[in-house]
Write a protein that holds these residues in place. Sequence first.
Motif, PDB file in Angstrom:
ATOM      1  N   VAL A 159       0.848  -1.188   0.000  1.00 14.95           N
ATOM      2  CA  VAL A 159       0.000   0.000   0.000  1.00 14.95           C
ATOM      3  C   VAL A 159       0.883   1.238   0.000  1.00 14.95           C
ATOM      4  O   VAL A 159       2.002   1.221   0.510  1.00 14.95           O
ATOM      5  N   LEU A 160       0.354   2.305  -0.566  1.00  8.99           N
ATOM      6  CA  LEU A 160       1.060   3.582  -0.629  1.00  8.99           C
ATOM      7  C   LEU A 160       0.279   4.615   0.163  1.00  8.99           C
ATOM      8  O   LEU A 160      -0.929   4.782  -0.027  1.00  8.99           O
ATOM      9  N   VAL A 161       0.968   5.312   1.061  1.00  7.88           N
ATOM     10  CA  VAL A 161       0.390   6.417   1.818  1.00  7.88           C
ATOM     11  C   VAL A 161       0.948   7.714   1.249  1.00  7.88           C
ATOM     12  O   VAL A 161       2.166   7.942   1.275  1.00  7.88           O
ATOM     13  N   GLN A 162       0.076   8.572   0.747  1.00  9.33           N
ATOM     14  CA  GLN A 162       0.495   9.844   0.181  1.00  9.33           C
ATOM     15  C   GLN A 162       0.564  10.916   1.272  1.00  9.33           C
ATOM     16  O   GLN A 162      -0.384  11.104   2.036  1.00  9.33           O
ATOM     17  N   GLY A 163       1.694  11.609   1.349  1.00  7.70           N
ATOM     18  CA  GLY A 163       1.801  12.769   2.226  1.00  7.70           C
ATOM     19  C   GLY A 163       2.205  12.442   3.642  1.00  7.70           C
ATOM     20  O   GLY A 163       1.365  12.404   4.551  1.00  7.70           O
ATOM     21  N   ALA A 164       3.478  12.198   3.856  1.00  5.45           N
ATOM     22  CA  ALA A 164       3.966  11.831   5.189  1.00  5.45           C
ATOM     23  C   ALA A 164       3.769  12.971   6.179  1.00  5.45           C
ATOM     24  O   ALA A 164       3.781  14.143   5.819  1.00  5.45           O
ATOM     25  N   GLY A 165       3.575  12.602   7.453  1.00  2.00           N
ATOM     26  CA  GLY A 165       3.660  13.580   8.523  1.00  2.00           C
ATOM     27  C   GLY A 165       2.373  13.962   9.196  1.00  2.00           C
ATOM     28  O   GLY A 165       2.367  14.267  10.384  1.00  2.00           O
ATOM     29  N   GLY A 166       1.262  14.003   8.473  1.00  2.00           N
ATOM     30  CA  GLY A 166       0.011  14.424   9.071  1.00  2.00           C
ATOM     31  C   GLY A 166      -0.570  13.379  10.002  1.00  2.00           C
ATOM     32  O   GLY A 166      -0.095  12.237  10.082  1.00  2.00           O
ATOM     33  N   GLY A 167      -1.634  13.770  10.712  1.00  6.25           N
ATOM     34  CA  GLY A 167      -2.232  12.862  11.668  1.00  6.25           C
ATOM     35  C   GLY A 167      -2.776  11.602  11.031  1.00  6.25           C
ATOM     36  O   GLY A 167      -2.546  10.488  11.523  1.00  6.25           O
ATOM     37  N   VAL A 168      -3.526  11.717   9.931  1.00  4.51           N
ATOM     38  CA  VAL A 168      -4.061  10.542   9.254  1.00  4.51           C
ATOM     39  C   VAL A 168      -2.931   9.711   8.658  1.00  4.51           C
ATOM     40  O   VAL A 168      -2.925   8.475   8.763  1.00  4.51           O
ATOM     41  N   ALA A 169      -1.947  10.364   8.040  1.00  9.88           N
ATOM     42  CA  ALA A 169      -0.849   9.635   7.407  1.00  9.88           C
ATOM     43  C   ALA A 169      -0.039   8.838   8.419  1.00  9.88           C
ATOM     44  O   ALA A 169       0.306   7.668   8.184  1.00  9.88           O
ATOM     45  N   THR A 170       0.294   9.443   9.560  1.00 12.47           N
ATOM     46  CA  THR A 170       1.072   8.708  10.562  1.00 12.47           C
ATOM     47  C   THR A 170       0.259   7.550  11.119  1.00 12.47           C
ATOM     48  O   THR A 170       0.801   6.472  11.397  1.00 12.47           O
ATOM     49  N   ALA A 171      -1.054   7.736  11.273  1.00 11.54           N
ATOM     50  CA  ALA A 171      -1.908   6.639  11.726  1.00 11.54           C
ATOM     51  C   ALA A 171      -1.953   5.524  10.693  1.00 11.54           C
ATOM     52  O   ALA A 171      -1.888   4.336  11.043  1.00 11.54           O
ATOM     53  N   LEU A 172      -2.076   5.871   9.417  1.00 10.84           N
ATOM     54  CA  LEU A 172      -2.088   4.864   8.357  1.00 10.84           C
ATOM     55  C   LEU A 172      -0.815   4.028   8.375  1.00 10.84           C
ATOM     56  O   LEU A 172      -0.858   2.790   8.280  1.00 10.84           O
ATOM     57  N   VAL A 173       0.319   4.693   8.490  1.00  7.30           N
ATOM     58  CA  VAL A 173       1.594   3.970   8.491  1.00  7.30           C
ATOM     59  C   VAL A 173       1.673   3.040   9.693  1.00  7.30           C
ATOM     60  O   VAL A 173       2.018   1.851   9.564  1.00  7.30           O
ATOM     61  N   SER A 174       1.344   3.546  10.863  1.00  5.50           N
ATOM     62  CA  SER A 174       1.456   2.744  12.077  1.00  5.50           C
ATOM     63  C   SER A 174       0.513   1.550  12.056  1.00  5.50           C
ATOM     64  O   SER A 174       0.905   0.419  12.368  1.00  5.50           O
ATOM     65  N   LEU A 175      -0.742   1.776  11.688  1.00  8.08           N
ATOM     66  CA  LEU A 175      -1.737   0.712  11.706  1.00  8.08           C
ATOM     67  C   LEU A 175      -1.471  -0.325  10.620  1.00  8.08           C
ATOM     68  O   LEU A 175      -1.532  -1.541  10.874  1.00  8.08           O
ATOM     69  N   ALA A 176      -1.193   0.135   9.399  1.00  7.01           N
ATOM     70  CA  ALA A 176      -0.979  -0.806   8.299  1.00  7.01           C
ATOM     71  C   ALA A 176       0.269  -1.640   8.525  1.00  7.01           C
ATOM     72  O   ALA A 176       0.288  -2.851   8.250  1.00  7.01           O
ATOM     73  N   SER A 177       1.327  -1.011   9.022  1.00  3.79           N
ATOM     74  CA  SER A 177       2.549  -1.758   9.295  1.00  3.79           C
ATOM     75  C   SER A 177       2.308  -2.825  10.362  1.00  3.79           C
ATOM     76  O   SER A 177       2.719  -3.975  10.216  1.00  3.79           O
TER      77      SER A 177
END
Length: 321
Positions: A159-177
Amino acid sequence: MRAVYAQSQSQEDPLSGLVVGELDRPQAGPGFRRVRVRASALNRHDLWSLQGVGLAAENLPMVLGCDAAGIDDDGNAVIVHSVISSPGWEGDETLDPRRTLLSERYPGTMADEVWVPARNLVPMPAQLSFEEAACLPTAWLTAYRMIFTVSPAAPGSTVLVQGAGGGVATALVSLASAAGFRVWVTGRSREKLDQALRLGADAVFDAGARLPDRVDTVFDSVGEATWAHSLKALKPGGALVTCGATSGPNPSADLNRVFFLQLKVLGSTMGTKPELQRLVQFLLATGVRPEIDSVLPLEDAAKGFRRLHDGAATGKIVFRH
């Protein structure tokens, strides 16, 4: 009571309408319960409210904030679910056409106390701090729904998360990983890309970069600036899950690519109370915790708003009450 509220609205200078001061205590609606707020979290929704998006001018002054954790009048630690469905609505509250969020029709969470429907309270486990719990109801719940309810991709997918750093993006990275996805992330800041690696991303790329392979799902909250790249990044049959458009809501649709490659474009908004409850259990089971950029006293809320407005935050900004 102490409160952070929108006194006026401006597209060009949204922070000009922000006030940290005293307001009358809110009146309780039927079936509402009081929560004495211990921590609240800042979202882009709060900046939009100051710009006149989603918050009607006739409702000013309005206490800002969708997210909170605190203590109810029975002494229970609770997390506030901020999606308020209409009376009599049953089922997925995000599909209620008359739904609202705290700080749109009802006073928000950035105050000494907030009143919410009793059905909107979720027990807060002792393993979470008030600051961590306050991060969950908007950004983290949005990410949870995108990954586990809306996206068709299964663990093991890329999966690809667009736009590192924001609240949703950091949550996506943490949860998906934590759930076993291979996570790639794009961004414009080296600091934020390094943060994504620390949170569990398998690889990071500059914004718009050509990727080494196509992905199963793209999670995009950016909108116009990343939309074309998101579509090009997908495998045939892949899915683009969008939850917002911080850079603008009107990208080129590129319909030829969508139908020829049989791509799926899926919208996702916030989440339900049961999803919030499952998110809490996911954190307890995995040990994952929200990435917090900074914790400020409520009196210094203007500093947090400025940091979010300027794009300097890497994770959630939390106010301690």
